[in-house]
Structure formats: C-alpha cells, structure tokens
Design a protein around this motif. Structure first.
Motif: not given
Length: 356
Positions: A13-21
């Motif tokens: 999920v983070l890879e798709h929705f928070a790629p900047g972190n």
C-alpha cells in the motif's frame, strides 16, 4: 511473529500511495520479510525432518536465494552491476560470518558444545574455496594483462559455465547423501524438530515454501525500488548498502531457519543451510546472472569483483574452513565469527565505493 504479517500488505500500500517516503517503505518491507522467513523456517524444518539435513538445507537455500536472485535481476535490468556484485558478496559473507556466528552463539548458550557432520561441512567449505578461486582469477587477469577488458565477457562466461557444472555435481552428491540422512532422521522420529506443533507433509511444506517465496520476492522488488533513496537518507555508501544491508535482507529466509535449527540443537541442518546457501550463491546464482546479463542489456556483467569484495570473501572462506574442520561448535566460535563480521562492516562503512 504472526502479527508482523500485516506489514506485507502495508508495504504494498505504501509503495502505491506514499512513493515519496522511501525510507519508510524500505523499513516496512524489510520487516515484512521477517514473518515470511519464519514461516519458511517451519516448512523447511518439516522437509529436513523427513528428507534429511542435506536435502532440507538445499531446498531452504534454493527457496531462500530466490529473493536474492530476484533482487539481482532487478538491479541488472537497472544496470547496477556493482550493486549486484556487492549484494552477492555480502550475502556470502553474511551467511558464513553473521548467520553462522549467531547460530553458534544461540545454540552454544542453550546446549553447550554442538556437533555436526564434519565431512559434509568440509565438502561445502571446499566448494567455497573453489568459488573464491573463480572470483579472484578474473580480477587478477585484468590487473596483469593490459587492455584485457574486451576479453572479460568471454572469460567470465567460460568460468560461469564451469562453476555451474561443478554446482550440478554438488547437487547430485548432496542428493545421494540425503538418502542416508533421511533414514537416520526416520530412526530418530520425534526428536529435534525445528518447530513446535504437528509435522507438515512434504507436499504441504513445498506448497508453503512456494507461496512464501512469492511474498518475499514481491517485497524484494519493493526494496530494490527504494534502496538507493533509503541508503542516501541513512548516509550509507553504495558498497555498505550492497554488502551489509541488501545482503541481510535478501538472505533473511535461510538466516532465520539456520538460527532456529541451531536453537533446536540441529547444527547439522544449520551448517548445511549457511554453507550451502553461500555455495549456491557463488556457484549457481553468480554465474547464472553472468550468463543472463548477455540477454538483459547492452553491457553484460563480468566476474571481476573489486579488491575489497574479493578480500572479504577470501577471509570469510578461510575462517569457515577452520570452523568446519572438527565437527563441533560452541558459543565462543560464534563470537569469533561475529567479531570478524563487525570488523568488516566497520571497514566498509568508512571505505569509499571506488575502493570496494
């Protein structure tokens, strides 16, 4: 560690929705591998009990190194040849020094002196020595022969084919020996299981290994996409990241199994996993990547490792040969292996990439 499984979908999920972190994604994906590695340890324990330590260790190394192979292929597609070499060398070093060292400490503190099949361990140590020779000679040839760069692709491909042939012979030898191991394990049924609870059938254990490997491969792909940004955020050099960060993550599966095996007083299986995984990386994964690189880009990967990587592998194999000489281990030997690993990590933390 089952609650950590929530990190697997969280990393996706983070890879798709928070790629900047990148640092957060890297940390979550790395921790998400831990419970998957624990499940792989349980499945491998069932296989090792039924099939013998030799074949069980070989299967664990094969499934565990799948993550390392996927990481390397992704890096090859990106043209990160130096990162691939650093990760391969780091995993070999980590298995021999860090994982085996932790296993000896954990097993030694709980059980005192532990024994294992010295002949099988010496065979694996000899295979590692052969691998070191194969890795040293291309670099030595390049250093001694002027303008030899044009020949390194052909030389590396030839050496890679020889290494693959030797590995096939090693697998055949292991399969023959595993029959005797399986008979001995059946005679000792109910003792030294790697996990608590009922035994899994070989079919179920293989199915679990396959499914868990897919999960580890997925998380490994996420790690590859964030490793450069994460290492820059942490202030790590490319050499340190490849040798000591990616290597630990890529080998998490077999690392967990080897330590659990030592804790359950099954040092035969622990040695088979740690040394066998290193042999497989050096004699199967590395030459396979060399041959595949001819079809993955304009510039194929060669077997010329940097002087720092060659020296660290050489030192690791030398001390592994000494440890595998007499068929017994204790916690002090584990401390010695860990000390060498920490020293090497300290050097790589400060050394510039160009030297490594």
């Amino acid at each position: 560690m089952k609650w950590l499984l929530v990190l697997v979908p969280l990393a996706i999920v983070l890879e798709h929705f928070a790629p900047g972190n990148a640092l957060l994604i890297f940390a979550v994906a790395a921790l998400g591998i831990v419970p998957l590695a624990a499940i792989m340890a349980q499945a491998t324990g069932s296989l090792a009990t039924r099939l013998g330590a030799g074949l069980g260790g070989l299967l664990n190394a094969t499934f565990g190194n799948a993550a390392e192979l996927i990481i390397a292929l992704a890096a090859l597609r990106a043209g990160l040849h130096d990162m691939v070499k650093a990760s391969l060398a780091g995993t070999i070093i980590g298995n021999i020094l860090f994982v085996l060292g932790v296993a000896m400490v954990v097993g030694g503190i709980r059980h005192g002196d532990q024994t294992y099949d010295a002949r099988a361990a010496r065979t694996q140590a000899t295979m590692l020595t052969l691998a070191v020779i194969a890795l040293i000679l291309p670099a030595a040839y390049l250093g001694l022969v002027p303008k030899a760069e044009a020949q390194m692709g052909s030389l590396s491909a030839l050496i890679a084919c020889i290494m693959l042939a030797v590995y096939v012979a090693n697998v055949a030898f292991t399969l023959v020996r595993s029959r005797a191991d399986a008979s001995a394990n059946h005679a000792q049924a109910g003792h030294g299981d790697l996990h608590h609870g009922p035994q899994w059938s070989p079919r179920k254990a293989l199915a679990v290994l396959f499914a868990v490997t897919i999960g580890i491969v997925w998380l490994s792909e996420i790690l590859v996409g964030t490793v450069e940004a994460a290492s820059e955020a942490m202030g790590f050099s490319d050499a340190f990241t490849g040798v000591f960060v990616l290597a630990v993550i890529g080998g998490a599966a077999e690392q967990a199994t080897a330590i659990v095996a030592a804790r359950q007083n099954r040092m035969d299986l622990s040695m088979s996993i740690t040394l066998g995984a290193s042999v497989q990386l050096a004699l199967l994964v590395a030459p396979l990547l060399v041959l595949l690189s001819f079809f993955m880009g304009p510039q194929p990967m060669d077997l010329v490792f940097g002087p720092g990587l060659v020296l660290t592998i050489l030192f690791s194999v030398i001390i592994a040969g000494q440890v595998a000489s007499d068929g017994r281990t204790d916690w002090l030997r584990g401390i010695q292996l860990l000390a060498v690993y920490v020293i090497l990590a300290s050097v790589f933390f400060f050394v510039p990439d160009v030297v490594a």
